[in-house]
Design an enzyme around this catalytic site. Structure first.
Site, PDB file in Angstrom:
ATOM      1  CG  ASN A  94     -29.662  39.134   6.830  1.00  0.00           C
ATOM      2  OD1 ASN A  94     -28.791  39.827   6.336  1.00  0.00           O
ATOM      3  ND2 ASN A  94     -29.679  38.829   8.116  1.00  0.00           N
ATOM      4  CG  ASP A 151     -30.486  32.024   2.296  1.00  0.00           C
ATOM      5  OD1 ASP A 151     -31.013  31.301   3.167  1.00  0.00           O
ATOM      6  OD2 ASP A 151     -30.125  33.190   2.523  1.00  0.00           O
TER       7      ASP A 151
END
Ligand SMILES: [Zn+2]
Length: 445
Positions: free
Chosen positions: A293, A320
């Site tokens: 995401n 991330d």
């Protein structure tokens, strides 16, 4: 007469190519680069120095990751601050920013100090906690922004990452608040009414064919557009986390030009290694390893992101890094957790994609993976470059090594590695944190 020096703290790096340019030796004393040039290790003054042979290696300033999920406290089965620090060091990092969406959330000074102290105890990279923007990431009341900043952890970056600060009034307040101490709000841009919690595949032909809930690019773009307007209005700093679409790049390009003219506000942005290389068609096999995401996007977006990183519209690469235990990933695609590992492979991916396609040279990679993230996070002892007087935070890279990624060779506790089986170019040979080797010959020291 100068103060007596402890010879045991002397390190000589022999013959590294500095940022891919000319080769030189580095003399490190007490964790600081003391001399750059031709240094004779046999000189009696350096008798007990540790010598690192860096012939054929490229030296970069230690990498800084603006966006790491370390999972401690709360999910120590997926990663701990220690194992995440290990993965960071192996990846060439000397500092990481640990996202706030742990359990409990990093939304108080006490919680921020706990993360900071665990990072120090691990001692492999500097762990800087990111503070939550809102209490419990609920998007309503502001968290203890000022207290976190004044704490021992000196928090400067705030994010509800994993969730978007959806209410513009809350975002405005947060931007106003952090302005007082030069903080920055890092936003996970996802409009919840256009891309809800179940949205997991780039909205397009493929999401229709696969029957997966669509995540349209516009759900990111309208939040980026809104937030740069709020940053301009408040005269504050916004940072866009994991930019994934060509449309966001266009908004950023416009906003950066405005901010440069106005002078009183700023916008910065990051892109992940996976959004620079992987594309949405990987989802056709429903492998949850590729569920992330924002989602993987089509090749046109990937190309726009590469170009934006090369021309400075996107300032930084951030991993991330999102470790997940097997039982959270081994589900039907729609039910599996979002996220993928990134710390150990980021440098090789960026080298393969950006340098391999003549989009960045080593100096450019040093900017987007060290200097710019350090500047955005307000870290004054990281990202300073390779210069006399700078802290000896260094990454030594074998630039031409061809490495096939093996997820089972990872030092992370998790195995959700999207690069497994891929061959990438470039390998971290050694990492030094203030002159102390944390990684030697690719292995933890
Ligand atoms: Zn996010």
């Amino acid at each position: 007469m100068s103060a007596p020096e402890n010879d045991s703290s002397r390190v000589i790096v022999k013959g590294a190519s500095l940022l891919g340019d000319k080769s030189a030796d580095l003399l490190i004393v007490g964790g600081v680069i003391r001399e750059i040039g031709s240094i004779d290790a046999r000189d009696t003054a350096h008798g007990s120095a540790t010598v690192i042979d860096a012939d054929g290696l490229v030296a970069l300033p230690g990498l800084v990751d603006l966006h790491t999920h370390l999972r401690e406290p709360g999910r120590e089965d997926a990663e701990t601050i220690r194992t995440g620090s290990m993965a960071a060091a192996v990846g060439g990092y000397t500092a990481v920013l640990a996202m706030a969406n742990t359990s409990p959330v990093t939304d108080t000074a006490e919680n921020a100090e706990r993360v900071f102290d665990l990072g120090r105890a691990a001692g492999l990279v500097d762990v800087h906690p990111v503070g939550a923007v809102t209490r419990g990431l609920a998007g309503e009341e502001l968290a203890e922004l000022g207290l976190m900043n004044r704490s021992r952890a000196r928090v400067k970056v705030f994010s509800d990452d994993g969730k978007c600060v959806g209410d513009p009034r809350v975002m405005r307040r947060a931007l106003e608040y952090v302005k007082a101490f030069g903080g920055v709000i890092s936003q996970h841009s996802q409009d919840a009414s256009l891309a809800g919690a179940s949205a997991c595949c780039h909205e397009g032909e493929l999401s229709g064919q696969l029957g997966l809930p669509g995540w349209p690019g516009v759900a990111e773009e309208i939040i980026v557009a809104r937030d740069v307007m709020l940053a301009r209005h408040t005269g504050s700093r916004v940072h866009v986390a994991h930019v994934s679409t060509a449309g966001s790049v266009e908004v950023l390009r416009w906003a950066k030009a405005q901010a440069a003219k106005d002078g009183h506000w700023s916008v910065t942005a990051e892109v992940t290694p996976h959004h620079l290389l992987l594309t949405t068609d990987l989802l056709s096999g429903y492998d949850p390893t590729y569920k992330v995401n924002p989602p993987l996007r089509p090749v046109e977006d990937v190309e726009a992101l590469r170009a934006a990183l090369a021309d400075g519209t996107i300032d930084a690469v951030a991993t991330d890094h999102a470790p997940h235990a097997r039982h959270d990933k081994e589900h039907a695609f729609v039910d599996a957790a979002f996220g993928m590992l990134g710390l150990e492979t980021a440098l090789a991916v960026v080298n393969t994609v950006m340098r391999g396609n003549d989009l960045l040279d080593w100096a450019g990679i040093a900017s987007v993976m060290s200097a710019n993230p350090a500047r955005i996070a307000g870290l004054d002892d990281q990202g300073q470059g390779i210069a006399v007087g700078a802290p000896a935070n260094l990454t030594l890279i074998d630039p031409d090594a061809s490495v096939t990624v093996d997820r089972d060779a990872s030092v992370s506790l998790s195995r959700n590695n999207p690069w497994h089986g891929r061959t990438l170019t470039g390998a971290v040979h050694a990492t030094l944190l203030r002159g102390v080797a944390t990684v030697v010959e690719g292995q933890l020291a």
